[in-house]
Design a protein around this motif. Structure first.
Motif, mmCIF file in Angstrom:
data_model
loop_
_atom_site.group_PDB
_atom_site.id
_atom_site.type_symbol
_atom_site.label_atom_id
_atom_site.label_comp_id
_atom_site.label_asym_id
_atom_site.label_seq_id
_atom_site.Cartn_x
_atom_site.Cartn_y
_atom_site.Cartn_z
ATOM 1 N N GLY A 53 0.817 -1.208 0.000
ATOM 2 C CA GLY A 53 0.000 0.000 0.000
ATOM 3 C C GLY A 53 0.851 1.258 0.000
ATOM 4 O O GLY A 53 0.538 2.249 -0.671
ATOM 5 N N LYS A 54 1.943 1.224 0.738
ATOM 6 C CA LYS A 54 2.821 2.392 0.853
ATOM 7 C C LYS A 54 3.484 2.727 -0.472
ATOM 8 O O LYS A 54 3.626 3.911 -0.831
ATOM 9 C CB LYS A 54 3.877 2.144 1.918
ATOM 10 N N ILE A 55 3.913 1.705 -1.221
ATOM 11 C CA ILE A 55 4.619 1.957 -2.477
ATOM 12 C C ILE A 55 3.675 1.980 -3.685
ATOM 13 O O ILE A 55 4.126 2.142 -4.816
ATOM 14 C CB ILE A 55 5.738 0.923 -2.701
ATOM 15 N N GLY A 56 2.381 1.813 -3.442
ATOM 16 C CA GLY A 56 1.399 1.930 -4.512
ATOM 17 C C GLY A 56 1.350 0.768 -5.475
ATOM 18 O O GLY A 56 1.019 0.950 -6.652
ATOM 19 N N GLN A 57 1.658 -0.432 -4.970
ATOM 20 C CA GLN A 57 1.587 -1.622 -5.804
ATOM 21 C C GLN A 57 0.358 -2.451 -5.422
ATOM 22 O O GLN A 57 0.033 -2.576 -4.248
ATOM 23 C CB GLN A 57 2.847 -2.471 -5.662
ATOM 24 N N PRO A 58 -0.346 -3.031 -6.406
ATOM 25 C CA PRO A 58 -1.602 -3.733 -6.138
ATOM 26 C C PRO A 58 -1.391 -5.159 -5.646
ATOM 27 O O PRO A 58 -0.341 -5.771 -5.860
ATOM 28 C CB PRO A 58 -2.287 -3.739 -7.500
ATOM 29 N N LEU A 59 -2.420 -5.666 -5.000
ATOM 30 C CA LEU A 59 -2.446 -7.046 -4.528
ATOM 31 C C LEU A 59 -3.591 -7.770 -5.217
ATOM 32 O O LEU A 59 -4.762 -7.471 -4.974
ATOM 33 C CB LEU A 59 -2.624 -7.094 -3.014
ATOM 34 N N LEU A 60 -3.262 -8.708 -6.094
ATOM 35 C CA LEU A 60 -4.258 -9.561 -6.734
ATOM 36 C C LEU A 60 -4.510 -10.747 -5.813
ATOM 37 O O LEU A 60 -3.575 -11.461 -5.448
ATOM 38 C CB LEU A 60 -3.751 -10.031 -8.091
ATOM 39 N N MET A 61 -5.767 -10.967 -5.441
ATOM 40 C CA MET A 61 -6.079 -11.992 -4.452
ATOM 41 C C MET A 61 -7.017 -13.052 -5.032
ATOM 42 O O MET A 61 -8.157 -12.766 -5.366
ATOM 43 C CB MET A 61 -6.693 -11.375 -3.198
ATOM 44 N N HIS A 62 -6.495 -14.271 -5.158
ATOM 45 C CA HIS A 62 -7.310 -15.429 -5.503
ATOM 46 C C HIS A 62 -7.347 -16.294 -4.242
ATOM 47 O O HIS A 62 -6.532 -17.186 -4.051
ATOM 48 C CB HIS A 62 -6.693 -16.186 -6.673
ATOM 49 N N ILE A 63 -8.316 -16.013 -3.378
ATOM 50 C CA ILE A 63 -8.292 -16.615 -2.039
ATOM 51 C C ILE A 63 -9.320 -17.730 -1.872
ATOM 52 O O ILE A 63 -9.467 -18.269 -0.777
ATOM 53 C CB ILE A 63 -8.494 -15.550 -0.928
ATOM 54 N N GLY A 64 -10.004 -18.103 -2.943
ATOM 55 C CA GLY A 64 -10.970 -19.186 -2.802
ATOM 56 C C GLY A 64 -11.419 -19.697 -4.152
ATOM 57 O O GLY A 64 -11.354 -18.980 -5.152
ATOM 58 N N ASP A 65 -11.879 -20.924 -4.171
ATOM 59 C CA ASP A 65 -12.438 -21.506 -5.378
ATOM 60 C C ASP A 65 -13.874 -21.022 -5.589
ATOM 61 O O ASP A 65 -14.449 -20.372 -4.707
ATOM 62 C CB ASP A 65 -12.402 -23.028 -5.269
ATOM 63 N N PRO A 66 -14.469 -21.343 -6.733
ATOM 64 C CA PRO A 66 -15.885 -21.015 -6.920
ATOM 65 C C PRO A 66 -16.743 -21.614 -5.809
ATOM 66 O O PRO A 66 -16.387 -22.633 -5.195
ATOM 67 C CB PRO A 66 -16.218 -21.640 -8.275
#
Length: 251
Positions: A53-66
């Protein structure tokens, strides 16, 4: 651990990486020494997420199946063939594993705790079965976005008017994606194989563009579905602008 990860991420970003991804093994596979599942809202990840968050980079989150992952195999779903072939990921009647709700709640906590962190929920935020649930997160968390990768069939199974309204109301928050994977370098293929591969890719894109752009109905996965006929302004955000907003490294 966090210091090592942060150092590696900084090296990766300097080398041209445009984001960081959390995969579903966090929450569904990796366990702590105690035997508990390691969830994405665990304190061990806090310094990493704060740094992103501090350096402005995104977090892509695939945290669960359908959602179908937690449902019986005999329930109608286009996902069930996958779980028949990969029973190790099918969690119906396995109460020792985290529930879908627990995984989503953990992701929601991360999104709330780190308001300066751009969180992109892969695969419609693992809420592909109900765009209304995605909309609730949009309303709650200004830093939350989703992509539609590998979930076009889930969209097409919901009420077309509701899905279209979802795209219109949240046009700044939804990213296009396919989740298409190429396991072989095209340079390793013969000319005929490359031509065939490219034709397959072009057909995939054409099918998806038709669903999002056209009026009337189209064939999708052997079903006749209503297209969304999204206006050009929304399509521009969906296809490119939102991705550049979330992933500044794309330029």
């Amino acid at each position: 651990y966090a210091a090592r990860v942060i150092a590696q991420l900084d090296t990766d970003f300097d080398a041209g990486a445009v984001g960081c991804k959390v995969w579903k093994n966090i929450g569904m596979e990796v366990r702590k020494p105690s035997g508990e599942f390691l969830m994405v809202d665990d304190a061990v990840f806090v310094p990493i997420f704060e740094h992103l968050g501090k350096i402005g980079q995104p977090l892509l989150m695939h945290i669960g199946d359908p959602y179908a992952c937690w449902r019986p195999l005999d329930e109608p779903s286009h996902h069930q063939a996958y779980y028949r072939d990969h029973p190790e990921w099918h969690l119906y009647d396995k109460p020792e594993y985290p529930s879908h709700e627990q995984l989503i709640t953990a992701r929601d906590r991360v999104t709330e705790r780190h308001p300066n962190l751009c969180v992109v929920g892969a695969h419609l935020g693992s809420l592909e079965h109900d765009v209304g649930e995605v909309a609730k997160r949009f309303d709650r968390y200004p830093n939350f976005f989703v992509d539609v990768s590998a979930r076009i069939h889930d969209l097409a199974r919901q009420d077309a008017d509701q899905v279209r309204r979802f795209f219109l109301d949240y046009s700044d928050r939804i990213l296009f994606g396919t989740d298409h994977v190429e396991l072989e370098a095209h340079s390793a293929l013969t000319a005929d194989q490359r031509t065939q591969r490219l034709q397959t890719i072009e057909s995939m894109y054409a099918t998806q563009f038709t669903y999002y752009e056209s009026d009337g109905a189209t064939n999708l996965g052997g079903r006749r579905v209503q297209c969304l006929a999204l206006p050009q302004e929304v399509l521009d955000k969906f296809y490119t602008h939102n991705a550049r907003r979330c992933y500044p490294g794309l330029g």
